[in-house]
Design a protein around this motif. Structure first.
Motif, PDB file in Angstrom:
ATOM      1  N   SER A   1     -14.791  -0.520  -5.146  1.00 60.95           N
ATOM      2  CA  SER A   1     -14.469  -0.280  -6.545  1.00 60.95           C
ATOM      3  C   SER A   1     -12.959  -0.361  -6.679  1.00 60.95           C
ATOM      4  N   VAL A   2     -12.477  -0.929  -7.760  1.00 58.15           N
ATOM      5  CA  VAL A   2     -11.043  -1.029  -7.993  1.00 58.15           C
ATOM      6  C   VAL A   2     -10.735  -0.479  -9.383  1.00 58.15           C
ATOM      7  N   GLU A   3      -9.822   0.464  -9.435  1.00 56.78           N
ATOM      8  CA  GLU A   3      -9.270   0.968 -10.691  1.00 56.78           C
ATOM      9  C   GLU A   3      -7.823   0.510 -10.738  1.00 56.78           C
ATOM     10  N   PHE A   4      -7.338   0.129 -11.921  1.00 56.43           N
ATOM     11  CA  PHE A   4      -5.960  -0.357 -12.009  1.00 56.43           C
ATOM     12  C   PHE A   4      -5.288   0.123 -13.289  1.00 56.43           C
ATOM     13  N   CYS A   5      -3.982   0.093 -13.263  1.00 56.96           N
ATOM     14  CA  CYS A   5      -3.176   0.451 -14.425  1.00 56.96           C
ATOM     15  C   CYS A   5      -1.883  -0.358 -14.365  1.00 56.96           C
TER      16      CYS A   5
ATOM     17  N   GLN B   1       0.856  -1.187   0.000  1.00 63.28           N
ATOM     18  CA  GLN B   1       0.000   0.000   0.000  1.00 63.28           C
ATOM     19  C   GLN B   1       0.887   1.229   0.000  1.00 63.28           C
ATOM     20  N   THR B   2       0.602   2.159  -0.909  1.00 62.50           N
ATOM     21  CA  THR B   2       1.378   3.385  -1.039  1.00 62.50           C
ATOM     22  C   THR B   2       0.822   4.495  -0.168  1.00 62.50           C
ATOM     23  N   ARG B   3      -0.509   4.588  -0.130  1.00 67.36           N
ATOM     24  CA  ARG B   3      -1.157   5.687   0.587  1.00 67.36           C
ATOM     25  C   ARG B   3      -2.544   5.261   1.017  1.00 67.36           C
ATOM     26  N   TYR B   4      -2.984   5.769   2.156  1.00 71.74           N
ATOM     27  CA  TYR B   4      -4.334   5.492   2.647  1.00 71.74           C
ATOM     28  C   TYR B   4      -4.990   6.813   3.018  1.00 71.74           C
TER      29      TYR B   4
ATOM     30  N   ARG C   1     -15.060  13.666   2.876  1.00 73.45           N
ATOM     31  CA  ARG C   1     -14.704  12.633   1.897  1.00 73.45           C
ATOM     32  C   ARG C   1     -15.265  11.306   2.411  1.00 73.45           C
ATOM     33  N   PRO C   2     -16.462  10.916   1.963  1.00 75.50           N
ATOM     34  CA  PRO C   2     -17.141   9.757   2.541  1.00 75.50           C
ATOM     35  C   PRO C   2     -16.622   8.394   2.076  1.00 75.50           C
ATOM     36  N   VAL C   3     -15.554   8.366   1.285  1.00 75.83           N
ATOM     37  CA  VAL C   3     -15.058   7.108   0.723  1.00 75.83           C
ATOM     38  C   VAL C   3     -13.612   6.888   1.159  1.00 75.83           C
ATOM     39  N   ASP C   4     -13.322   5.702   1.722  1.00 73.67           N
ATOM     40  CA  ASP C   4     -11.933   5.300   1.992  1.00 73.67           C
ATOM     41  C   ASP C   4     -11.228   5.067   0.676  1.00 73.67           C
ATOM     42  N   ARG C   5      -9.986   5.512   0.572  1.00 75.41           N
ATOM     43  CA  ARG C   5      -9.199   5.262  -0.638  1.00 75.41           C
ATOM     44  C   ARG C   5      -7.856   4.660  -0.245  1.00 75.41           C
ATOM     45  N   ARG C   6      -7.549   3.532  -0.854  1.00 71.84           N
ATOM     46  CA  ARG C   6      -6.263   2.861  -0.642  1.00 71.84           C
ATOM     47  C   ARG C   6      -5.541   2.795  -1.987  1.00 71.84           C
ATOM     48  N   TYR C   7      -4.399   3.435  -2.057  1.00 78.74           N
ATOM     49  CA  TYR C   7      -3.560   3.412  -3.251  1.00 78.74           C
ATOM     50  C   TYR C   7      -2.518   2.309  -3.054  1.00 78.74           C
TER      51      TYR C   7
ATOM     52  N   ILE D   1      -8.311   1.198  -4.452  1.00 82.42           N
ATOM     53  CA  ILE D   1      -9.490   0.536  -3.904  1.00 82.42           C
ATOM     54  C   ILE D   1     -10.291   1.587  -3.156  1.00 82.42           C
ATOM     55  N   GLU D   2     -11.546   1.770  -3.546  1.00 84.15           N
ATOM     56  CA  GLU D   2     -12.432   2.731  -2.900  1.00 84.15           C
ATOM     57  C   GLU D   2     -13.583   1.976  -2.252  1.00 84.15           C
ATOM     58  N   ASN D   3     -13.883   2.333  -0.997  1.00 78.21           N
ATOM     59  CA  ASN D   3     -14.925   1.629  -0.252  1.00 78.21           C
ATOM     60  C   ASN D   3     -15.662   2.609   0.651  1.00 78.21           C
TER      61      ASN D   3
END
Length: 95
Positions: free
Chosen positions: A73-77, A26-29, A36-42, A61-63
C-alpha cells in the motif's frame, strides 16, 4: 494517477501533472515484528511538475498491506497539495 485525480477533484489546486521524480530517498524504516506485522518505509523525493516548479513528495510504503494482505500500500502527500490537511501540516504524518 492518484495525484492527477486529486488535482482535478480538490478545489483550488493548480492543474498540473508530475513529470518526473528525482532525489529519491528513504527517511525511516520500521521492520515488521511480533507487535507490528507490517513493514513501513517512509520515503521522500523531489517531483518536477508540469508548470516548471519542484515540490517534495512524502510517501509511506506498507507491505504486506495491499488487497487481501497481498502486495503493498502506498500513501503519499505532495507538499502544498494537501488542501484538506489529511496528512497534517506540510505532510507531517508521512515524514
Amino acid at each position: 494517477h492518484r495525484f492527477d485525480y486529486q488535482v482535478r477533484h480538490v478545489p483550488h489546486l493548480p492543474d498540473v501533472k508530475i513529470n518526473g521524480f528525482h532525489r529519491i530517498g528513504q527517511t525511516r524504516y520500521l521492520p515488521a515484528h511480533e507487535n507490528r506485522p507490517v513493514d513501513r518505509r517512509y520515503c521522500h523525493a523531489r517531483v518536477a511538475l508540469s508548470n516548471g516548479k519542484q515540490r517534495t513528495v512524502w510517501y509511506l510504503i506498507e507491505n504486506p498491506w495491499g488487497f487481501a494482505g497481498v502486495g503493498s500500500s502506498v500513501e503519499f502527500c505532495v507538499s502544498g497539495f494537501d488542501r484538506w490537511n489529511a496528512y497534517n501540516g506540510n505532510c507531517r504524518v508521512l515524514r
